[in-house]
Structure formats: C-alpha cells, structure tokens
Design a protein around this motif. Structure first.
Motif, mmCIF file in Angstrom:
data_model
loop_
_atom_site.group_PDB
_atom_site.id
_atom_site.type_symbol
_atom_site.label_atom_id
_atom_site.label_comp_id
_atom_site.label_asym_id
_atom_site.label_seq_id
_atom_site.Cartn_x
_atom_site.Cartn_y
_atom_site.Cartn_z
ATOM 1 N N ALA A 58 0.699 -0.991 0.564
ATOM 2 C CA ALA A 58 -0.303 -0.203 0.160
ATOM 3 C C ALA A 58 1.017 1.330 0.511
ATOM 4 O O ALA A 58 0.829 2.048 -0.653
ATOM 5 C CB ALA A 58 -0.734 -0.022 1.671
ATOM 6 N N ILE B 65 -5.905 7.500 4.799
ATOM 7 C CA ILE B 65 -5.051 6.664 3.726
ATOM 8 C C ILE B 65 -4.118 6.565 4.563
ATOM 9 O O ILE B 65 -3.572 4.624 4.285
ATOM 10 C CB ILE B 65 -4.136 7.939 2.904
ATOM 11 C CG1 ILE B 65 -6.420 7.636 2.295
ATOM 12 C CG2 ILE B 65 -3.922 6.817 1.648
ATOM 13 C CD1 ILE B 65 -6.069 8.813 0.685
ATOM 14 N N GLN C 199 -4.321 3.290 6.133
ATOM 15 C CA GLN C 199 -5.360 2.499 5.270
ATOM 16 C C GLN C 199 -6.712 2.535 5.396
ATOM 17 O O GLN C 199 -7.182 0.871 5.149
ATOM 18 C CB GLN C 199 -4.276 0.754 5.700
ATOM 19 C CG GLN C 199 -3.300 0.971 4.727
ATOM 20 C CD GLN C 199 -2.408 -0.279 5.242
ATOM 21 O OE1 GLN C 199 -3.069 -1.430 4.953
ATOM 22 N NE2 GLN C 199 -1.381 -0.254 4.870
ATOM 23 N N HIS C 200 -7.017 2.891 6.095
ATOM 24 C CA HIS C 200 -8.473 3.377 6.251
ATOM 25 C C HIS C 200 -9.819 4.017 5.130
ATOM 26 O O HIS C 200 -9.698 4.923 4.844
ATOM 27 C CB HIS C 200 -9.376 3.588 7.266
ATOM 28 C CG HIS C 200 -8.938 3.184 8.695
ATOM 29 N ND1 HIS C 200 -8.592 3.960 9.826
ATOM 30 C CD2 HIS C 200 -8.256 2.330 8.695
ATOM 31 C CE1 HIS C 200 -7.955 3.089 10.466
ATOM 32 N NE2 HIS C 200 -7.844 1.627 10.358
ATOM 33 N N TYR C 201 -9.095 2.933 3.884
ATOM 34 C CA TYR C 201 -9.751 4.087 2.336
ATOM 35 C C TYR C 201 -11.024 4.386 2.493
ATOM 36 O O TYR C 201 -11.711 5.676 2.270
ATOM 37 C CB TYR C 201 -9.395 2.640 1.637
ATOM 38 C CG TYR C 201 -7.363 2.920 1.434
ATOM 39 C CD1 TYR C 201 -6.737 3.301 1.573
ATOM 40 C CD2 TYR C 201 -7.593 1.513 1.225
ATOM 41 C CE1 TYR C 201 -5.593 3.166 1.063
ATOM 42 C CE2 TYR C 201 -5.878 0.908 1.736
ATOM 43 C CZ TYR C 201 -5.164 2.072 1.691
ATOM 44 O OH TYR C 201 -3.501 1.101 1.607
ATOM 45 N N ALA D 136 -11.395 7.442 4.797
ATOM 46 C CA ALA D 136 -11.147 8.842 3.175
ATOM 47 C C ALA D 136 -12.224 9.204 2.220
ATOM 48 O O ALA D 136 -12.450 10.208 1.748
ATOM 49 C CB ALA D 136 -9.755 8.238 2.865
ATOM 50 N N TRP E 210 -6.611 11.188 -5.119
ATOM 51 C CA TRP E 210 -6.127 10.728 -3.826
ATOM 52 C C TRP E 210 -7.723 10.100 -3.828
ATOM 53 O O TRP E 210 -7.870 8.654 -2.512
ATOM 54 C CB TRP E 210 -6.015 11.728 -2.095
ATOM 55 C CG TRP E 210 -4.334 11.213 -2.151
ATOM 56 C CD1 TRP E 210 -3.987 13.056 -2.448
ATOM 57 C CD2 TRP E 210 -3.461 10.350 -2.203
ATOM 58 N NE1 TRP E 210 -2.447 12.679 -1.723
ATOM 59 C CE2 TRP E 210 -2.163 11.443 -2.058
ATOM 60 C CE3 TRP E 210 -3.424 9.194 -1.350
ATOM 61 C CZ2 TRP E 210 -0.575 10.544 -1.853
ATOM 62 C CZ3 TRP E 210 -1.851 8.232 -1.902
ATOM 63 C CH2 TRP E 210 -0.977 9.114 -1.483
ATOM 64 N N ALA F 222 -8.130 6.092 -3.032
ATOM 65 C CA ALA F 222 -9.524 5.519 -2.029
ATOM 66 C C ALA F 222 -9.975 5.013 -2.493
ATOM 67 O O ALA F 222 -10.323 3.487 -2.249
ATOM 68 C CB ALA F 222 -10.216 7.065 -1.163
ATOM 69 N N TYR F 223 -10.862 5.126 -3.759
ATOM 70 C CA TYR F 223 -11.491 4.538 -4.431
ATOM 71 C C TYR F 223 -10.955 2.805 -4.829
ATOM 72 O O TYR F 223 -11.917 1.546 -4.616
ATOM 73 C CB TYR F 223 -12.335 4.978 -5.429
ATOM 74 C CG TYR F 223 -13.383 5.799 -5.232
ATOM 75 C CD1 TYR F 223 -15.075 4.885 -4.575
ATOM 76 C CD2 TYR F 223 -13.734 7.100 -5.356
ATOM 77 C CE1 TYR F 223 -15.756 5.551 -4.262
ATOM 78 C CE2 TYR F 223 -14.318 7.720 -4.949
ATOM 79 C CZ TYR F 223 -16.065 7.011 -4.327
ATOM 80 O OH TYR F 223 -17.148 8.463 -3.815
ATOM 81 N N LYS G 219 -8.408 1.557 -3.778
ATOM 82 C CA LYS G 219 -8.180 0.360 -3.188
ATOM 83 C C LYS G 219 -8.987 -0.830 -1.702
ATOM 84 O O LYS G 219 -8.702 -1.632 -1.311
ATOM 85 C CB LYS G 219 -7.246 0.732 -1.584
ATOM 86 C CG LYS G 219 -5.447 1.947 -2.365
ATOM 87 C CD LYS G 219 -4.793 0.384 -2.739
ATOM 88 C CE LYS G 219 -3.917 0.627 -2.252
ATOM 89 N NZ LYS G 219 -2.754 -0.220 -2.317
ATOM 90 N N THR G 220 -11.026 0.490 -2.476
ATOM 91 C CA THR G 220 -12.006 -0.055 -1.967
ATOM 92 C C THR G 220 -12.784 -1.374 -3.129
ATOM 93 O O THR G 220 -13.299 -2.091 -2.972
ATOM 94 C CB THR G 220 -12.711 0.625 -1.592
ATOM 95 O OG1 THR G 220 -13.569 1.637 -2.465
ATOM 96 C CG2 THR G 220 -11.728 1.526 -0.638
#
Length: 168
Positions: free
Chosen positions: A3, A52, A55-57, A60, A80, A84-85, A87-88
């Motif tokens: 990450a 971020i 790692q709490h995408y 965010a 960013w 975040a999108y 990473k989810t």
C-alpha cells in the motif's frame, strides 16, 4: 504491491512528527504544488491523508468527496480520491477521479501511476502501458512512480494471480 512504499512511510512518519502535509506520500507526487497550502495541513484534507496512511480507505472517500467538491481544481485531491476508491475495489469512481486529476494536471505522476495500476486491476494492461509511457516522458531519468508502475506491469505479466476489484 504494498500500500505504501518505503519512501512514503518515511514521509508519513516525518509528516506526523513535523506536522508537514502528506502531499507526496505513496507515490502521489507531481501534483498541484500543494506543499505550502495551509488548508491541507489541518482539517479535512489532513484527516483524509491520515485515514489513507492508516489504510482506512473507505473512511477517506467521503472526506475527499467533500474536499474536491469545494476544490474542483485540486489534482492531488482527485488523485487521492481515486486512490481510496481503487483500494476499496471501486474502479469506476477511481477512474473518474484519476481522469479528473489528469485533466487538471496532465503531468501528475501519481495519477499516472495509480490509474495504470487501476487498469491492471481491470485487466487492461495496454492502458497501463500507455501511462507507463507517459511517466517515461515525464521522468526520463526514472522516478518512483515509473518504477512502481513498471513493477506492477511486470508482476501482472508474469504472475499467475492478477489483482482484481472487489464486487460492489
């Protein structure tokens, strides 16, 4: 691909210790020159960067959605948000955010890297390679974003398991 790169972790730690903005963490460089933007040192943008970094995408995303609604020319904010999108596992909004970042700043190295990685998740390596070529033009002596995207493409090409997006 982890990450955060080693450089990004150092930036995050130093930023926390020194109270500096996180504009260049995790390959997000090449943006709109926000290092001196006082609006990003505290408040919602910093909260999103903290999420971020932890790692709490999903946490965010709404913060960044609100941020870019009020800062429609912030390439870093859109980059960013796309990160975040992605990473989810939500590629459609990730692509939209990355394309907006690149529309604002076509030389945004972080957005080129991250959209390339999103294209790999979407099983579109030829599109990732287009962004690799764009990065090669932007940093001919190489840069972290180019190295990271090249490594992701190589892993995609040689690895049996391909990164994929989560189902909605």
């Amino acid at each position: 691909m982890p990450a955060l790169s080693a450089r990004a972790i150092v930036v995050v730690v130093l930023s926390c210790l020194l109270g500096a903005p996180l504009a260049f963490a995790a390959g997000g460089g090449g943006g709109g020159g926000d290092a001196d933007d006082p609006n990003k040192k505290t408040g919602p943008y910093k909260d999103a960067m903290d999420a971020i970094a932890a790692q709490h995408y999903a946490q965010a995303i709404p913060i960044l959605e609100n941020w870019v609604a009020g800062h429609s020319n912030d390439a870093d904010g859109f980059n960013w948000l796309g990160f975040a999108y992605r990473k989810t596992g939500k590629l459609d909004p990730a692509f939209k955010a990355y394309k907006r970042a690149l529309g604002i700043d076509p030389q945004h190295r972080g957005a080129h890297e991250y959209i390339g990685e999103a294209y790999l998740m979407a099983n579109q390596p030829e599109m990732a390679e287009r962004h690799e070529r764009a990065l090669a033009q932007l940093c001919p002596a190489s840069c972290e974003e180019l190295q990271d995207l090249r490594a992701a493409i190589a892993a995609y090409r040689t690895g049996p398991a391909r990164p994929t997006a989560k189902a909605p």
